[in-house]
Design a protein around this motif. Sequence first.
Motif, PDB file in Angstrom:
ATOM      1  N   SER A  67       0.792  -1.180  -0.067  1.00 38.62           N
ATOM      2  CA  SER A  67      -0.014  -0.055  -0.148  1.00 38.62           C
ATOM      3  C   SER A  67       0.755   1.368   0.161  1.00 38.62           C
ATOM      4  N   TYR A  68       1.902   1.306   0.954  1.00 37.54           N
ATOM      5  CA  TYR A  68       2.646   2.717   1.310  1.00 37.54           C
ATOM      6  C   TYR A  68       3.507   2.776  -0.146  1.00 37.54           C
ATOM      7  N   VAL A  69       4.355   1.698  -0.353  1.00 33.17           N
ATOM      8  CA  VAL A  69       5.294   1.987  -1.584  1.00 33.17           C
ATOM      9  C   VAL A  69       4.665   2.440  -2.744  1.00 33.17           C
ATOM     10  N   PRO A  70       3.495   1.528  -3.209  1.00 35.07           N
ATOM     11  CA  PRO A  70       2.649   1.983  -4.347  1.00 35.07           C
ATOM     12  C   PRO A  70       1.954   3.399  -4.061  1.00 35.07           C
ATOM     13  N   MET A  71       1.840   3.854  -3.124  1.00 34.93           N
ATOM     14  CA  MET A  71       1.290   5.205  -2.961  1.00 34.93           C
ATOM     15  C   MET A  71       2.150   6.394  -3.467  1.00 34.93           C
ATOM     16  N   LEU A  72       3.226   6.078  -3.308  1.00 37.15           N
ATOM     17  CA  LEU A  72       4.320   6.921  -3.942  1.00 37.15           C
ATOM     18  C   LEU A  72       3.587   7.332  -5.280  1.00 37.15           C
ATOM     19  N   GLY A  73       3.063   6.432  -5.981  1.00 32.62           N
ATOM     20  CA  GLY A  73       2.880   6.669  -7.446  1.00 32.62           C
ATOM     21  C   GLY A  73       1.682   7.905  -7.482  1.00 32.62           C
ATOM     22  N   ILE A  74       1.213   8.149  -6.513  1.00 41.46           N
ATOM     23  CA  ILE A  74       0.248   9.436  -6.585  1.00 41.46           C
ATOM     24  C   ILE A  74       0.945  10.553  -7.184  1.00 41.46           C
ATOM     25  N   VAL A  75       2.069  10.512  -7.381  1.00 45.42           N
ATOM     26  CA  VAL A  75       2.858  11.851  -8.357  1.00 45.42           C
ATOM     27  C   VAL A  75       2.132  11.751  -9.672  1.00 45.42           C
ATOM     28  N   ILE A  76       1.823  10.756 -10.077  1.00 42.94           N
ATOM     29  CA  ILE A  76       1.539  10.732 -11.413  1.00 42.94           C
ATOM     30  C   ILE A  76       0.236  11.517 -11.678  1.00 42.94           C
ATOM     31  N   SER A  77      -0.568  11.939 -10.458  1.00 46.62           N
ATOM     32  CA  SER A  77      -1.661  13.008 -10.554  1.00 46.62           C
ATOM     33  C   SER A  77      -1.118  14.279 -11.130  1.00 46.62           C
ATOM     34  N   PHE A  78       0.106  14.533 -10.888  1.00 50.25           N
ATOM     35  CA  PHE A  78       0.356  15.819 -11.507  1.00 50.25           C
ATOM     36  C   PHE A  78       1.058  15.637 -12.594  1.00 50.25           C
ATOM     37  N   GLN A  79       1.221  14.574 -13.446  1.00 48.38           N
ATOM     38  CA  GLN A  79       2.044  14.384 -14.572  1.00 48.38           C
ATOM     39  C   GLN A  79       0.916  13.942 -15.599  1.00 48.38           C
ATOM     40  N   ASP A  80       1.195  14.397 -16.954  1.00 49.23           N
ATOM     41  CA  ASP A  80       0.834  13.381 -18.132  1.00 49.23           C
ATOM     42  C   ASP A  80       1.558  12.328 -18.387  1.00 49.23           C
ATOM     43  N   PHE A  81       1.246  11.217 -17.479  1.00 52.15           N
ATOM     44  CA  PHE A  81       1.917  10.044 -17.450  1.00 52.15           C
ATOM     45  C   PHE A  81       1.867   9.303 -18.801  1.00 52.15           C
ATOM     46  N   LYS A  82       3.280   8.922 -18.996  1.00 44.85           N
ATOM     47  CA  LYS A  82       3.330   8.111 -20.407  1.00 44.85           C
ATOM     48  C   LYS A  82       4.176   6.848 -20.000  1.00 44.85           C
ATOM     49  N   PRO A  83       3.507   5.445 -19.668  1.00 45.32           N
ATOM     50  CA  PRO A  83       4.299   4.631 -19.240  1.00 45.32           C
ATOM     51  C   PRO A  83       5.620   4.490 -19.824  1.00 45.32           C
ATOM     52  N   TRP A  84       5.934   4.536 -21.068  1.00 42.78           N
ATOM     53  CA  TRP A  84       7.474   4.475 -21.293  1.00 42.78           C
ATOM     54  C   TRP A  84       8.407   5.685 -20.991  1.00 42.78           C
ATOM     55  N   LEU A  85       7.701   6.708 -20.441  1.00 39.62           N
ATOM     56  CA  LEU A  85       8.705   7.526 -19.885  1.00 39.62           C
ATOM     57  C   LEU A  85       8.791   7.404 -18.340  1.00 39.62           C
ATOM     58  N   GLY A  86       8.003   6.726 -17.905  1.00 40.92           N
ATOM     59  CA  GLY A  86       8.003   6.399 -16.500  1.00 40.92           C
ATOM     60  C   GLY A  86       7.872   7.670 -15.476  1.00 40.92           C
ATOM     61  N   PHE A  87       7.933   7.301 -14.031  1.00 45.49           N
ATOM     62  CA  PHE A  87       7.515   8.071 -12.943  1.00 45.49           C
ATOM     63  C   PHE A  87       8.392   9.461 -13.328  1.00 45.49           C
ATOM     64  N   THR A  88       9.636   9.361 -13.478  1.00 51.72           N
ATOM     65  CA  THR A  88      10.565  10.356 -13.368  1.00 51.72           C
ATOM     66  C   THR A  88      10.559  11.163 -14.714  1.00 51.72           C
ATOM     67  N   GLY A  89      10.150  10.395 -15.825  1.00 56.66           N
ATOM     68  CA  GLY A  89      10.596  10.848 -17.195  1.00 56.66           C
ATOM     69  C   GLY A  89       9.393  11.676 -17.726  1.00 56.66           C
ATOM     70  N   SER A  90       8.189  11.374 -17.154  1.00 57.26           N
ATOM     71  CA  SER A  90       6.706  12.119 -17.758  1.00 57.26           C
ATOM     72  C   SER A  90       6.640  13.424 -17.400  1.00 57.26           C
ATOM     73  N   PRO A  91       6.193  14.278 -18.324  1.00 59.74           N
ATOM     74  CA  PRO A  91       6.206  15.734 -18.103  1.00 59.74           C
ATOM     75  C   PRO A  91       5.207  15.989 -16.741  1.00 59.74           C
ATOM     76  N   TRP A  92       5.496  17.054 -16.241  1.00 59.78           N
ATOM     77  CA  TRP A  92       4.647  17.755 -15.105  1.00 59.78           C
ATOM     78  C   TRP A  92       3.662  18.617 -15.866  1.00 59.78           C
ATOM     79  N   VAL A  93       2.364  18.468 -15.098  1.00 58.04           N
ATOM     80  CA  VAL A  93       1.626  19.341 -15.597  1.00 58.04           C
ATOM     81  C   VAL A  93       0.879  19.990 -14.523  1.00 58.04           C
TER      82      VAL A  93
END
Lengths: 566, 297, 292
Positions: free
Chosen positions: B24-50
């Motif tokens: 639960s808590y480790v995956p919760m870090l993924g909440i950052v993608i709420s603020f990204q235009d997340f593209k799987p192939w760019l990943g959490f760090t590479g996706s543009p922030w929106v």
Amino acid sequence: MKRMIWSLVMIMLVSTLAACSGGNNGSNGAATNTKPEATQEGNQAGNAGSESSYKDKYDPPVTISTVWGIDPELKFKNNETIENNVATKWALDTLGIDIKTLWSVTDSNNAFETKMRLSLNSGNDIPDVVTIGNAQLAHELIDSGLFREVGSLFDEYASDTWKNAMALDENVWNPYARDGKRMGIPVLDYAYNHDYLLWIRQDWLDALDLEAPKTIAELEHVMEQFKNNNPSGLKPNEVTPLSIGTKNKLSTWMGDPSWIFGAFGTLPEQWNVADDGTLEYGSIHPGMKEGLALLRDWHSKGYIPQEIALWDENQTAAPAVAGTAGIIPGPYWMSGWPLSDTATNDPDAVWKPYPIPTGEDGTAMRHGTHYTNGVTLISTKMEHPEAFFTYQNYLFDNYADPKEGSEFENGLFKNYDYDIADDGTLLRWEDIPGGYVNAVRYLLVRDGARIPDAQMKALMNLADGKEPVTRLEKEVKAAYGLETPAAAVVLLEQEEISYKNMFTGPPTPTMNSKLDYLNKIELTAFNEIIYGNKDINAFDDFVAQWKAEGGDQITAEVNEWYNGVK
Amino acid sequence: MKRMKDWPFHVMIFPSLLFLIVFSYVPMLGIVISFQDFKPWLGFTGSPWVGWDNFSMLFERKDSAQVIWNTFIIAGLKIVFNLVVPFVFALLLNEIRKAYISRTIQTLVYLPHFLSWVILGGILVDILSTDGGLVNRFLVAAFGIDPVPFLSSGNWFRFTVVVSEVWKEFGYGTIVFIAALANINPSLYEAAEVDGASRWKQTLYITIPSLLPMAVVVGTLSLGNILNAGFDQIFNLYNALVYEKGDIIDTFVYRTAILEGKFGLATAVGLFKSVVSMVLIVISYRLAYKLANYRIF
Amino acid sequence: MYHKTIPYRIFNVCNTILLLLIAICCVLPVWHVLAVSFSAKAAADGNLVSLWPVGFTTVAYEKTLNNPVFLGSIWVSLQRTVIGTVLTLVLACLAAYPLSKETYAFRGRNIYAWLFVFTMIFNGGLVPFYVVIQKLHLVDSFWVLVLPGAVNVWLTILLLNFFRGVPKELEEAALIDGAGHFKTLFKIYLPVSLPALATLGLFSIVFHWNSWFDGLLYLNDKTDYPLATFLQTVIVQRDMSSMSFNPKELELLSQTTVRASQIFLGALPVIIIYPFLQKYFVKGLVLGSVKE
């Protein structure tokens, strides 16, 4: 007491260790996974100079990796799996191509699309070759930059049979073109598969001494008679004279109502060429208003289902199968399914195919079928892209339309999709020992290889009374309903009224943000009008709202795309 | 009494906590993608922030207010009735003295929980049809009224959705209260009996107060669903005529984010729903503690 | 005695009738599915079956019971349910016991409680979860069905509330006797909490039996699917327009009656288990153990 505590501590220690080792495995996995990536890149660089290595058979074998969205109904026999089966053995033995499965998923509830997207996250398992049916996903993957330009490969390696098939409609490349580059190979499908016509209860027509309707006005008369003077003795409220549904769409594949608007010169939910040569959205054409008025009238008279807004495609088939529907619009192959079941419920029932009726001025339109139903993408990291063409060329040359006496004259693999008994008779479906398996779905590209006009040609031959000799003719005879050849003739008689959706490009920016809302107000307005909840003039309000809420912008974007491919 | 050391407590909780951290808590870090235009192939760090773009996708549509309100009202009604109906049903069931009848009824009302909405949706469309559906035929014959558009008119649609949900789930929800009833100390009733208290008084002063804590717990926890109006059910039943009153956040997310692969939008909506639920649960927890001095969890 | 009085008797009769009527309403849809499963295919596809089979046949059951994937999926479901439920119950008991203490006895409890509840409300969505599953090498493993959902916070909170109802005298007596917390939990709390444990067990069993999404996404091979996943792939209607089937295949796809038989057989085990667990919901169990 102490012992108990100790044992619990032990349990926890073990579980902690397990978790830690799990973590270790994870990082190990990541470490080993980076390696192949690096070597692959190296190989690609090394191979760049020697790309014309196309062979009919590879020795030593080359590998093509792929991923699978497996149809839930696909069967396996002889302990086979998607990774290892008659088709992979065939590819290895005949072509020297080793098909390697990265992962597979049963394609239900969008599982394939979801898993495909998720799998890109790890970055390391990009399949060499993948076939995508979902247009949205295809556009996403093309834009990801993980897949290469394929047009040049196709020009260089594809066989003439394949090229000719592809040339039947030049527009098939359009959806996957980016700045003039062809980024995906269209998967060809049979033409007219989802064009439609009317299936009408011939026994009812005969009993009432009626001709099949040629115009909308005649159709109304037929529906009125079916309802109020029903030959099967059904009470008016038990009959569904015309079984159509509007739950999901107005332009669909069974129980489709869109041709009604065709009589007034438009097809809803698709982009048609307007008089001035630009693309216009069919649902805002003035003809819609007349069509909606007519449907509203039919709804009040009980000619169409009273709960039409709740009826999806399968629901429209139910009264047709039950023997209480008089007319159902649908594809030419419907006599094979689901209409073949009607006779069980009503032994007198006879369904016959008829053309789409015309409007007062002779206008008729039906939505057409694209020649493609998906796209094959090739990874930028694939070492031997030519091997994919070896595979597909072989299928196009030998399987797509094999003549009598050729390797695939009866089907793909003996004991899978056909079998031959000891006395030489051809066995199909349930007669095959161990059961029928649609082995075509084991092939790298969905449906193996289809030449768009081949199926219709086979049907025309059968309609002319020819005995089936080629694979397609035999298959059509065995798998499609008795009325199918006749239906195909009807379909082709009206070839000129088939209009395809002219916009096949990737979703435009405004579509991404506004389309869902626009679709919502469209379907709501139309259904409210049909139900009589809203005045017919609500259509004009809808059009104004549609344009103001982004429709005009979408139209501009669509035409910009159209000008680029025209 | 000497206070016991509390280290065994930590040890007992540790295994569960470990699971929660990993899953639960480790995956919760993924909440950052709420603020990204997340593209799987760019990943959490590479996706543009929106920034807040994904949230404005939810709030800036013409029908945003409508969709959120629909969700809130449908989910709210479901929470209330899914609490009240099982509670009352358990009380009534408690009065049936023949064990075999009581058990049979319990088992039968528990059955609909096991049918998925795909199947039930089809059945409901059939029996609720205005055109010869079973229920409408009965209503027309019995009361001489016009057929009721249960599924094709907005207000009726909400009614139908709530009632059918309660009908499907109340039997399952009753189980908690049946178990709580079994936990009541029988000596309480024996004492009341001696005092000559009527059954009604016993129910009022023993049974209901004993069940209340459980009802508060179940009710508070179900506030976590205040913006979950039941995707499967609505998705299988809704249609264009009821979008105005029946389209909910989850169906909206399904159409615009799940099908389209917009993970950022889907996660942003999830975060919004979580924050609203959290606020309500905290309020409810505080209220229960202040008013009844009871810690729900 | 109240139950001898006339008004109470009248109430009781009405009450019984009312509840029976409600119960019948709840059975009808299941009964309908059962009727469809015994009907002829054409009648089912024509939507002609209501509450009695039309053209009675057991063909659907023959097909279902001869389908190795269906039978295999029941076995997977059984394994998942048993292992998953045991794990969930053990973890829930261990966590609920300390959490049921007041803050003066266990100072950290509030922090822990909120840590638990927080996971019920917030989650990171599918993408990061998938990454974790992948890093743990749980993709295509049976354990993906059991481990991620092992801690069920909802059930843990339910149990901690049941534990609070355990008479304090019992616990104090045990502690005075020198028993530790583990012994108190296993020897005192659990035996008197049988109705609660039966409830938890039932909820956990039903949860595991009905979960399908994890199987669909994380398992590759259909033969490894639990029943709920298998059923989900069978019952969800598909958009035929995007696929290229021939009518013969479509006919194979539209097996309404077979689907009905699978739904019925699939639900049967969890339906049967309920009456079995009901005997633990008997009044007086708590008191009985107090007297022991």
